[in-house]
Design a protein around this motif. Structure first.
Motif, PDB file in Angstrom:
ATOM      1  N   LEU A  67       0.829  -1.208   0.000  1.00 23.20           N
ATOM      2  CA  LEU A  67       0.000   0.000   0.000  1.00 23.20           C
ATOM      3  C   LEU A  67       0.861   1.255   0.000  1.00 23.20           C
ATOM      4  O   LEU A  67       0.530   2.251  -0.652  1.00 23.20           O
ATOM      5  CB  LEU A  67      -0.935   0.003   1.219  1.00 23.20           C
ATOM      6  N   ALA A  68       1.966   1.210   0.757  1.00 24.08           N
ATOM      7  CA  ALA A  68       2.867   2.363   0.805  1.00 24.08           C
ATOM      8  C   ALA A  68       3.491   2.623  -0.561  1.00 24.08           C
ATOM      9  O   ALA A  68       3.758   3.775  -0.927  1.00 24.08           O
ATOM     10  CB  ALA A  68       3.965   2.127   1.840  1.00 24.08           C
ATOM     11  N   ALA A  69       3.735   1.562  -1.331  1.00 25.02           N
ATOM     12  CA  ALA A  69       4.308   1.721  -2.676  1.00 25.02           C
ATOM     13  C   ALA A  69       3.274   2.251  -3.662  1.00 25.02           C
ATOM     14  O   ALA A  69       3.584   3.086  -4.523  1.00 25.02           O
ATOM     15  CB  ALA A  69       4.865   0.386  -3.161  1.00 25.02           C
ATOM     16  N   LEU A  70       2.013   1.790  -3.499  1.00 22.70           N
ATOM     17  CA  LEU A  70       0.966   2.171  -4.447  1.00 22.70           C
ATOM     18  C   LEU A  70       0.315   3.510  -4.108  1.00 22.70           C
ATOM     19  O   LEU A  70      -0.024   4.292  -4.995  1.00 22.70           O
ATOM     20  CB  LEU A  70      -0.112   1.079  -4.498  1.00 22.70           C
ATOM     21  N   PHE A  71       0.130   3.754  -2.788  1.00 24.77           N
ATOM     22  CA  PHE A  71      -0.564   4.975  -2.351  1.00 24.77           C
ATOM     23  C   PHE A  71       0.243   5.694  -1.261  1.00 24.77           C
ATOM     24  O   PHE A  71      -0.186   5.773  -0.100  1.00 24.77           O
ATOM     25  CB  PHE A  71      -1.958   4.633  -1.810  1.00 24.77           C
ATOM     26  N   PRO A  72       1.426   6.218  -1.600  1.00 23.73           N
ATOM     27  CA  PRO A  72       2.313   6.795  -0.579  1.00 23.73           C
ATOM     28  C   PRO A  72       1.722   7.999   0.163  1.00 23.73           C
ATOM     29  O   PRO A  72       2.080   8.252   1.307  1.00 23.73           O
ATOM     30  CB  PRO A  72       3.545   7.211  -1.384  1.00 23.73           C
ATOM     31  N   ASP A  73       0.789   8.712  -0.465  1.00 25.57           N
ATOM     32  CA  ASP A  73       0.255   9.930   0.150  1.00 25.57           C
ATOM     33  C   ASP A  73      -0.920   9.678   1.086  1.00 25.57           C
ATOM     34  O   ASP A  73      -1.253  10.522   1.914  1.00 25.57           O
ATOM     35  CB  ASP A  73      -0.172  10.936  -0.938  1.00 25.57           C
ATOM     36  N   THR A  74      -1.566   8.520   0.953  1.00 25.72           N
ATOM     37  CA  THR A  74      -2.781   8.272   1.748  1.00 25.72           C
ATOM     38  C   THR A  74      -2.677   7.068   2.672  1.00 25.72           C
ATOM     39  O   THR A  74      -3.586   6.808   3.447  1.00 25.72           O
ATOM     40  CB  THR A  74      -3.983   8.049   0.803  1.00 25.72           C
ATOM     41  N   VAL A  75      -1.555   6.336   2.624  1.00 24.84           N
ATOM     42  CA  VAL A  75      -1.447   5.099   3.396  1.00 24.84           C
ATOM     43  C   VAL A  75      -1.512   5.356   4.902  1.00 24.84           C
ATOM     44  O   VAL A  75      -2.113   4.578   5.646  1.00 24.84           O
ATOM     45  CB  VAL A  75      -0.146   4.338   3.024  1.00 24.84           C
ATOM     46  N   PHE A  76      -0.941   6.475   5.373  1.00 21.64           N
ATOM     47  CA  PHE A  76      -0.930   6.753   6.819  1.00 21.64           C
ATOM     48  C   PHE A  76      -2.336   6.943   7.358  1.00 21.64           C
ATOM     49  O   PHE A  76      -2.719   6.334   8.358  1.00 21.64           O
ATOM     50  CB  PHE A  76      -0.089   7.994   7.117  1.00 21.64           C
ATOM     51  N   LEU A  77      -3.116   7.789   6.679  1.00 22.47           N
ATOM     52  CA  LEU A  77      -4.478   8.062   7.137  1.00 22.47           C
ATOM     53  C   LEU A  77      -5.315   6.779   7.114  1.00 22.47           C
ATOM     54  O   LEU A  77      -6.073   6.512   8.047  1.00 22.47           O
ATOM     55  CB  LEU A  77      -5.128   9.125   6.249  1.00 22.47           C
ATOM     56  N   PHE A  78      -5.139   5.975   6.075  1.00 24.03           N
ATOM     57  CA  PHE A  78      -5.904   4.735   5.974  1.00 24.03           C
ATOM     58  C   PHE A  78      -5.587   3.786   7.128  1.00 24.03           C
ATOM     59  O   PHE A  78      -6.486   3.221   7.745  1.00 24.03           O
ATOM     60  CB  PHE A  78      -5.606   4.038   4.636  1.00 24.03           C
ATOM     61  N   LEU A  79      -4.297   3.619   7.440  1.00 25.06           N
ATOM     62  CA  LEU A  79      -3.900   2.682   8.488  1.00 25.06           C
ATOM     63  C   LEU A  79      -4.341   3.158   9.869  1.00 25.06           C
ATOM     64  O   LEU A  79      -4.745   2.358  10.713  1.00 25.06           O
ATOM     65  CB  LEU A  79      -2.386   2.466   8.453  1.00 25.06           C
ATOM     66  N   ILE A  80      -4.242   4.472  10.108  1.00 25.90           N
ATOM     67  CA  ILE A  80      -4.682   5.017  11.400  1.00 25.90           C
ATOM     68  C   ILE A  80      -6.180   4.796  11.578  1.00 25.90           C
ATOM     69  O   ILE A  80      -6.653   4.355  12.625  1.00 25.90           O
ATOM     70  CB  ILE A  80      -4.335   6.514  11.502  1.00 25.90           C
ATOM     71  N   ASN A  81      -6.961   5.095  10.527  1.00 23.77           N
ATOM     72  CA  ASN A  81      -8.401   4.901  10.607  1.00 23.77           C
ATOM     73  C   ASN A  81      -8.760   3.424  10.733  1.00 23.77           C
ATOM     74  O   ASN A  81      -9.760   3.063  11.348  1.00 23.77           O
ATOM     75  CB  ASN A  81      -9.083   5.481   9.361  1.00 23.77           C
ATOM     76  N   ALA A  82      -7.915   2.550  10.152  1.00 23.33           N
ATOM     77  CA  ALA A  82      -8.199   1.119  10.181  1.00 23.33           C
ATOM     78  C   ALA A  82      -8.111   0.545  11.587  1.00 23.33           C
ATOM     79  O   ALA A  82      -8.799  -0.412  11.930  1.00 23.33           O
ATOM     80  CB  ALA A  82      -7.246   0.376   9.255  1.00 23.33           C
ATOM     81  N   SER A  83      -7.244   1.124  12.425  1.00 17.96           N
ATOM     82  CA  SER A  83      -7.132   0.640  13.809  1.00 17.96           C
ATOM     83  C   SER A  83      -8.104   1.384  14.717  1.00 17.96           C
ATOM     84  O   SER A  83      -8.805   0.785  15.520  1.00 17.96           O
ATOM     85  CB  SER A  83      -5.702   0.786  14.320  1.00 17.96           C
ATOM     86  N   GLY A  84      -8.129   2.718  14.570  1.00 17.63           N
ATOM     87  CA  GLY A  84      -9.137   3.555  15.214  1.00 17.63           C
ATOM     88  C   GLY A  84      -9.515   3.183  16.630  1.00 17.63           C
ATOM     89  O   GLY A  84      -8.686   3.121  17.526  1.00 17.63           O
ATOM     90  N   ALA A  85     -10.809   2.920  16.813  1.00 17.39           N
ATOM     91  CA  ALA A  85     -11.367   2.688  18.146  1.00 17.39           C
ATOM     92  C   ALA A  85     -11.203   1.248  18.615  1.00 17.39           C
ATOM     93  O   ALA A  85     -11.636   0.919  19.716  1.00 17.39           O
ATOM     94  CB  ALA A  85     -12.849   3.043  18.149  1.00 17.39           C
ATOM     95  N   VAL A  86     -10.566   0.401  17.806  1.00 15.95           N
ATOM     96  CA  VAL A  86     -10.469  -1.020  18.132  1.00 15.95           C
ATOM     97  C   VAL A  86      -9.883  -1.240  19.519  1.00 15.95           C
ATOM     98  O   VAL A  86     -10.360  -2.074  20.295  1.00 15.95           O
ATOM     99  CB  VAL A  86      -9.633  -1.765  17.069  1.00 15.95           C
ATOM    100  N   PHE A  87      -8.836  -0.476  19.845  1.00 13.46           N
ATOM    101  CA  PHE A  87      -8.186  -0.696  21.128  1.00 13.46           C
ATOM    102  C   PHE A  87      -9.090  -0.334  22.301  1.00 13.46           C
ATOM    103  O   PHE A  87      -9.044  -0.974  23.351  1.00 13.46           O
ATOM    104  CB  PHE A  87      -6.889   0.105  21.215  1.00 13.46           C
ATOM    105  N   LEU A  88      -9.927   0.672  22.118  1.00  8.28           N
ATOM    106  CA  LEU A  88     -10.868   1.032  23.189  1.00  8.28           C
ATOM    107  C   LEU A  88     -11.887  -0.081  23.410  1.00  8.28           C
ATOM    108  O   LEU A  88     -12.327  -0.315  24.540  1.00  8.28           O
ATOM    109  CB  LEU A  88     -11.572   2.343  22.845  1.00  8.28           C
TER     110      LEU A  88
END
Length: 477
Positions: free
Chosen positions: A349-370
């Motif tokens: 994903l970092a190779a294909l979408f370098p500008d948006t991978v961070f936001l996607f991964l952060i949102n993907a984990s999100g509230a899971v830990f809570l």
């Protein structure tokens, strides 16, 4: 009952010093060194209070988890306690939620490390560096649990030394004991007052801060691979939590005294800004090196934690049974390699979408830990009463003010989740987390129905269909 074959055993290769540093290593990372900039810019000079409030929630949750883990040490930690308290669905969903969180973190940290090293070596693409980091950390985890523990011990040690050095220098500067410095606390009040953005920002910031403190619970999983689980858990929980609170709260307070809170730029390390103000040459490069170590540390811990969860869930029947196989060194090789698949996917994903991978991964984990923290709280509330009835002496490490304080902490976590739904910036994280939990619940229900349909023909008309899970993997002590 005969001896359990080695392919279903983990080996107790972690020492107490490994456990202590392991729980520190999972917490002290980029969330402190860089993520604190977002909290300071949002909450203002009293941002350290936000860290204090969040730290209390984490402290109480860890105390509850420590109470259960010391009474009945389990290699699956809170996933087993959720199962004991609320049944098969709770254990299944909590385990997979936690696994999902950590494999996303593994991929995220690999990409972050790639981005950092790319600044020093711009000729090498980010995805290539991230791939190399994944391979190196995978190799460390495959060697043995002792190799993992030793690597984490030194990773965490470097971070702790760096923070202690910062606290020492910053304290001397604030007190006017540093060359050219004078005692001056005007930055706390001269830029819009103590609460420039209102009182609510102190509490809203908990949503962000709690994710920077995740990882301390790893010690309760790792303790199952130590020689004295109960003793190791008590010592680690008692000592580590208070050190974490001191690191987060004290460092944030010193930063807002040294530099104006409104000069802190979100996404840029306020530690660097403070060291520049003090006049430490080369502070940016030095701290970036420490942050890279922090990234590798979290990557290392994430691979360990997620693979051990697969090992335990395989033994409970919640994951494929082959996840429980280990090599002669007691390492769940297949589990570790399975966890790296998601990490390598994040590298792609970092190779294909370098500008948006961070936001996607952060949102993907999100509230899971809570959600995981919520399950820990409600499991402790139910199990403590049950266990005390069975054996009044079983709890030697107790949560304070039961049941009032556990209930209060549970309400606080629910409040944070509700606040995420009310804030547009965090809403997507909450909804994606809920979507993952719903998907896991659907998978559990389908799986349960399929198991019942498979067993029904072999049973008589009056027999109840019941699926028997695979034997739980054991620890070779």
């Amino acid at each position: 009952m005969g001896a359990v074959p080695h392919e279903n055993q983990l080996k107790p290769g972690l020492k107490r010093r490994h456990l202590t540093m392991l729980s520190l290593g999972g917490v002290i990372g980029a969330g402190l060194f860089v993520g604190s900039s977002a909290i300071i810019s949002q909450a203002g000079p009293l941002a350290f209070i936000t860290y204090g409030l969040t730290g209390l929630i984490v402290l109480f949750v860890m105390r509850m988890l420590g109470e259960m883990a010391a009474a009945k040490p389990c290699s699956g930690s809170f996933t087993d306690y959720a199962r004991m308290a609320w049944g098969e669905w709770a254990g299944f969903s909590t385990g997979w939620l936690y696994w999902y969180f950590w494999v996303i973190v593994v991929g995220f940290e690999a990409v972050v490390g790639g981005q950092m090293i790319n600044k020093w070596i711009p000729a090498v693409p980010v995805w290539v560096i991230a791939l190399a980091l994944m391979i190196i950390m995978t190799a460390v985890n495959l060697l043995s649990v002792g190799a993992f523990g030793e690597a984490e011990y030194w990773f965490a040690g470097i971070k702790v030394v760096a923070i202690l050095a910062f606290l020492t220098v910053a304290t001397l500067f604030v007190l006017g004991l540093w060359p050219g410095a004078s005692m001056d606390f005007s930055n706390v009040t001269d830029h819009g007052g103590l609460l420039p953005n209102g009182l609510a920002t102190l509490f809203v910031g908990v949503v962000v801060v709690i994710f920077s403190m995740t990882g301390v619970e790893v010690v309760t999983i790792a303790a199952a691979e130590s020689a004295e689980p109960a003793r190791a858990i008590r010592k680690a929980v008692n000592s580590v939590i208070f050190r974490i609170l001191a690191f987060f709260i004290t460092s944030t307070f010193l930063i807002v005294v040294i530099v104006p809170w409104d000069s802190v730029i979100p996404g840029e390390s306020p530690f660097v800004a403070a060291l520049d103000r003090i006049g430490i040459p080369g502070s940016a490069n030095l701290l970036n090196l420490v942050i890279l170590v922090a990234v590798l540390s979290v990557l290392n811990s994430g691979l360990y934690t997620s693979s051990r969860l697969l090992f335990v869930m395989g033994g409970r029947g919640d994951a494929p049974a082959w996840m429980t196989t280990t090599n002669k060194r007691g390492v769940p090789v297949k589990g570790i390699l399975s966890c790296t698949v998601v990490g390598y996917g994040c590298v792609v994903l970092a190779a294909l979408f370098p500008d948006t991978v961070f936001l996607f991964l952060i949102n993907a984990s999100g509230a899971v830990f809570l959600f995981v923290y919520f399950m820990i709280c409600i499991s402790e509330l139910r199990l403590r009463r049950r266990w005390e009835k069975e054996d009044p002496n079983i709890l030697q490490f107790r949560m304070w003010l039961y049941p009032a304080l556990p209930i209060l902490v549970t309400v606080a976590i629910v409040t944070v989740l509700v606040s995420m739904g009310l804030r547009e910036a965090n809403r997507i994280e909450l909804f994606q987390g809920l979507a993952v939990w719903v998907a896991l619940t659907m998978i559990y229900l389908v799986r349960k129905r399929m198991q019942k349909s498979e067993t029904r023909p072999e049973q008589g008309p009056d027999e109840k269909s019941e699926t028997i899970a695979a034997p739980a993997p054991t620890l070779n002590s």
